[in-house]
Design a protein around this motif. Structure first.
Motif, PDB file in Angstrom:
ATOM      1  N   LEU A 251      -4.082   3.822   8.490  1.00  9.48           N
ATOM      2  CA  LEU A 251      -5.260   3.062   8.064  1.00  9.48           C
ATOM      3  C   LEU A 251      -5.110   1.595   8.439  1.00  9.48           C
ATOM      4  O   LEU A 251      -6.082   0.929   8.791  1.00  9.48           O
ATOM      5  CB  LEU A 251      -5.481   3.212   6.556  1.00  9.48           C
ATOM      6  CG  LEU A 251      -5.924   4.612   6.114  1.00  9.48           C
ATOM      7  CD1 LEU A 251      -5.976   4.701   4.600  1.00  9.48           C
ATOM      8  CD2 LEU A 251      -7.275   4.974   6.724  1.00  9.48           C
TER       9      LEU A 251
ATOM     10  N   ILE B 279      -5.417  10.005  -1.787  1.00 12.25           N
ATOM     11  CA  ILE B 279      -4.577  10.040  -0.590  1.00 12.25           C
ATOM     12  C   ILE B 279      -3.818  11.377  -0.511  1.00 12.25           C
ATOM     13  O   ILE B 279      -3.690  11.966   0.562  1.00 12.25           O
ATOM     14  CB  ILE B 279      -3.553   8.885  -0.649  1.00 12.25           C
ATOM     15  CG1 ILE B 279      -4.269   7.538  -0.600  1.00 12.25           C
ATOM     16  CG2 ILE B 279      -2.501   9.014   0.433  1.00 12.25           C
ATOM     17  CD1 ILE B 279      -4.471   6.983   0.776  1.00 12.25           C
TER      18      ILE B 279
ATOM     19  N   LEU C 278      -6.798   1.730  -2.718  1.00 15.00           N
ATOM     20  CA  LEU C 278      -5.726   1.191  -1.890  1.00 15.00           C
ATOM     21  C   LEU C 278      -6.223  -0.009  -1.086  1.00 15.00           C
ATOM     22  O   LEU C 278      -5.509  -1.000  -0.912  1.00 15.00           O
ATOM     23  CB  LEU C 278      -5.240   2.293  -0.939  1.00 15.00           C
ATOM     24  CG  LEU C 278      -3.776   2.266  -0.567  1.00 15.00           C
ATOM     25  CD1 LEU C 278      -2.884   2.246  -1.783  1.00 15.00           C
ATOM     26  CD2 LEU C 278      -3.455   3.483   0.282  1.00 15.00           C
TER      27      LEU C 278
ATOM     28  N   VAL D  42     -11.836  11.183  -3.316  1.00 16.02           N
ATOM     29  CA  VAL D  42     -10.615  11.976  -3.180  1.00 16.02           C
ATOM     30  C   VAL D  42      -9.403  11.062  -3.024  1.00 16.02           C
ATOM     31  O   VAL D  42      -9.527   9.927  -2.569  1.00 16.02           O
ATOM     32  CB  VAL D  42     -10.698  12.949  -1.973  1.00 16.02           C
ATOM     33  CG1 VAL D  42     -11.731  14.003  -2.230  1.00 16.02           C
ATOM     34  CG2 VAL D  42     -10.970  12.214  -0.681  1.00 16.02           C
TER      35      VAL D  42
ATOM     36  N   ILE E 218      -8.589   5.997  -1.167  1.00  9.05           N
ATOM     37  CA  ILE E 218      -8.532   5.020  -0.075  1.00  9.05           C
ATOM     38  C   ILE E 218      -9.170   3.698  -0.503  1.00  9.05           C
ATOM     39  O   ILE E 218      -8.692   2.618  -0.148  1.00  9.05           O
ATOM     40  CB  ILE E 218      -9.216   5.594   1.190  1.00  9.05           C
ATOM     41  CG1 ILE E 218      -8.337   6.723   1.738  1.00  9.05           C
ATOM     42  CG2 ILE E 218      -9.431   4.513   2.244  1.00  9.05           C
ATOM     43  CD1 ILE E 218      -8.818   7.308   3.041  1.00  9.05           C
ATOM     44  N   GLU E 219     -10.231   3.780  -1.309  1.00  7.87           N
ATOM     45  CA  GLU E 219     -10.897   2.555  -1.778  1.00  7.87           C
ATOM     46  C   GLU E 219      -9.978   1.738  -2.684  1.00  7.87           C
ATOM     47  O   GLU E 219      -9.890   0.526  -2.539  1.00  7.87           O
ATOM     48  CB  GLU E 219     -12.194   2.883  -2.542  1.00  7.87           C
ATOM     49  CG  GLU E 219     -13.367   3.250  -1.648  1.00  7.87           C
ATOM     50  CD  GLU E 219     -13.249   4.648  -1.046  1.00  7.87           C
ATOM     51  OE1 GLU E 219     -12.464   5.467  -1.603  1.00  7.87           O
ATOM     52  OE2 GLU E 219     -13.902   4.916  -0.034  1.00  7.87           O
TER      53      GLU E 219
ATOM     54  N   VAL F 122      -1.185   5.824   5.108  1.00  4.41           N
ATOM     55  CA  VAL F 122      -1.251   4.386   4.826  1.00  4.41           C
ATOM     56  C   VAL F 122      -1.039   3.568   6.102  1.00  4.41           C
ATOM     57  O   VAL F 122      -1.797   2.652   6.406  1.00  4.41           O
ATOM     58  CB  VAL F 122      -0.175   3.999   3.773  1.00  4.41           C
ATOM     59  CG1 VAL F 122      -0.009   2.495   3.689  1.00  4.41           C
ATOM     60  CG2 VAL F 122      -0.548   4.571   2.410  1.00  4.41           C
TER      61      VAL F 122
ATOM     62  N   ALA G 296       0.837  -1.214   0.000  1.00  4.39           N
ATOM     63  CA  ALA G 296       0.000   0.000   0.000  1.00  4.39           C
ATOM     64  C   ALA G 296       0.864   1.254   0.000  1.00  4.39           C
ATOM     65  O   ALA G 296       0.584   2.218  -0.723  1.00  4.39           O
ATOM     66  CB  ALA G 296      -0.935  -0.007   1.205  1.00  4.39           C
TER      67      ALA G 296
END
Ligand SMILES: Nc1ncnc2c1ncn2[C@@H]1O[C@H](COP(=O)(O)OP(=O)(O)O)[C@@H](O)[C@H]1O
Ligand SMILES: Nc1ncnc2c1ncn2[C@@H]1O[C@H](COP(=O)(O)OP(=O)(O)O)[C@@H](O)[C@H]1O
Ligand SMILES: [Mg+2]
Ligand SMILES: [Mg+2]
Lengths: 141, 77, 141
Positions: free
Chosen positions: B62, B44, A38, B42, A35-36, B59, A25
Motif C-alpha cells: 500500500l 487487513i 491504517l 473489511v 485499510i482506512e 502494508v 503501519a
C-alpha cells in the motif's frame, strides 16, 4: 490483555518519513485494522515526523525516535525529537497556525493528527525538543 | 510481450517497486470485492486470507502507491 | 555516497519476527532491490531474529535490537540480543549443527544467512549476548 511495543530511531531525512509510516503501519497491523484505519494512522505519523524534521531540526541533522505500544485494542504512538522545541504549544496547535508560512505548509498538521487519531498530547521544551503522543483504539469489525 | 516478461522474470530482475504496485492493485480489488460480499468494512487480516499475502506485505504494498518517490529509488534519482 | 541508517528495538516475542522482516525490507527498499534480493534479506533477518528469540532468550522476555545502514549500494544489518550467548561460534556456524535438536530446528540458520547475504560475522559472549552482522550489496539493474 495483549501488550506489545517497539522503538525506532532514524536520522531526520525527508525520505525516512515514508519509512516511519510503513514501520508504524506494520506494527499497527497486529490490531487487524481496516485499510482506512491504517491510512489514518499513517497520515498522522507523516505529519508528526515531518514536523520533527522541518520544524524540530529545521532540516539539519538530528535523530527522530518513534515509540509505539499496543495495549488491548489501543495503539499509542510517540514521535520524539531533540530539536528546537515549541514556545507556545497552544498557539501551535491552532488550525492554520504555522511559524513558517514561507514553506507553504498548511498549518494543519496538528489538526490532522487530532482528526485522524483519538487523542493527541504535545509536550515541548525550548532547546530540548518535542514529544507528540497520539492514541487510537481499533474497533474490530 | 509475454515472452519478454517471462525472460525478465527468469532473470530475476523484477523490481520490488513494480511488483509492490501490482500487489497493491490486487489488494484494492480484493477489498472492494469483500466489502460488497460482507456489506461492511473489511480488515487487513481478511484481505490477507483472501489473497494469501501476509498483512506485512499488504502494508508494504500500500505504501508503494502512496509515495513511491520516497520509499523507492531514493538513491537512483 | 548515499548514507542512511536506522535502529529498532522490540521484545523477543515470536510475532515480532514478521514485523522485523518487514521493517528491514522497507528500509532496504531504498536500494530499489529486485524481488529476489529483498526476499534473500528477509529470509536472513528471519533466521537471525528467530535465533535471538529462541536461543538467545530461550523464549523468556528480552529485547532484540536491529541496526541497519546503507552506504552506497551496500546494506548492513546487525541483529543483537543480550541473551545467553554462544560458547563455540565456529561450531554453531557449522551446517546442521543445532544445540536444540528437540525443537526440530534444522541447524541451517547460519548457513542460510551466509548463503543469502554476502558476508556474515557473529560476535558472542556467554551471558552477554550475540551480535550477528550481515552485509549485502545490491546490484542496480
Ligand atoms: N516538532 C516540532 N518542533 C518544533 N516546532 C514544531 C514542531 N511541530 C510543530 N511545530 C510548530 O507548530 C507549528 C504548527 O505545526 P503544524 O500544525 O504541523 O503546521 P505546519 O507544519 O504546516 O507549520 C509549526 O509551524 C511549528 O512552529
Ligand atoms: N542468538 C543466539 N544466542 C544463543 N545461541 C545461538 C544464537 N544464534 C544461534 N545460536 C546457537 O547456534 C546454533 C545454530 O544456529 P542455527 O544455525 O540457526 O540452527 P538452529 O537455530 O536450527 O539450531 C543454535 O542451535 C544455537 O545453539
Ligand atoms: Mg506540520
Ligand atoms: Mg536458527
Amino acid at each position: 490483555m495483549y501488550h506489545n511495543e517497539m522503538k525506532i530511531e532514524f536520522p531526520s531525512k525527508s525520505q525516512n518519513e515514508a519509512f516511519a509510516r510503513v514501520v508504524v503501519a506494520a506494527f499497527a497491523s497486529q490490531l487487524d485494522p481496516t485499510i482506512e484505519e491504517l491510512s489514518d494512522v499513517k497520515t498522522a505519523v507523516s505529519e508528526a515526523v515531518t514536523n520533527a524534521i522541518i520544524h524540530g531540526y529545521e532540516n539539519s541533522s538530528g535523530t527522530v525516535t518513534i515509540k509505539c505500544s499496543i495495549d488491548g485494542n489501543k495503539l499509542t504512538v510517540e514521535v520524539i525529537d531533540f530539536g528546537k522545541g515549541i514556545e507556545d504549544v497552544e498557539l501551535a496547535r491552532q488550525p492554520l497556525y504555522t511559524s513558517r508560512p514561507e514553506l507553504e505548509r498548511s498549518g494543519m498538521g496538528f489538526t490532522v493528527m487530532e482528526t485522524f487519531m483519538d487523542t493527541l498530547e504535545v509536550e515541548s521544551q525550548i532547546g530540548k525538543g518535542t514529544r507528540v503522543i497520539m492514541t487510537k483504539s481499533f474497533k474490530s469489525v | 510481450m509475454g515472452e519478454i516478461k517471462r525472460f525478465i522474470r527468469d532473470d530475476g530482475i523484477i523490481k520490488v517497486s513494480r511488483n509492490m504496485k501490482e500487489t497493491a492493485k490486487k489488494v484494492k480489488i480484493a477489498k472492494e470485492k469483500l466489502v460488497k460480499e460482507y456489506g461492511r468494512e473489511v480488515t487487513i487480516e481478511e484481505i490477507s486470507k483472501e489473497l494469501s499475502i501476509t498483512s506485512e506485505d499488504i502494508v508494504l504494498s500500500l505504501e508503494s502507491l502512496n509515495a513511491p518517490e520516497y520509499l523507492y529509488d531514493t538513491i537512483h534519482q
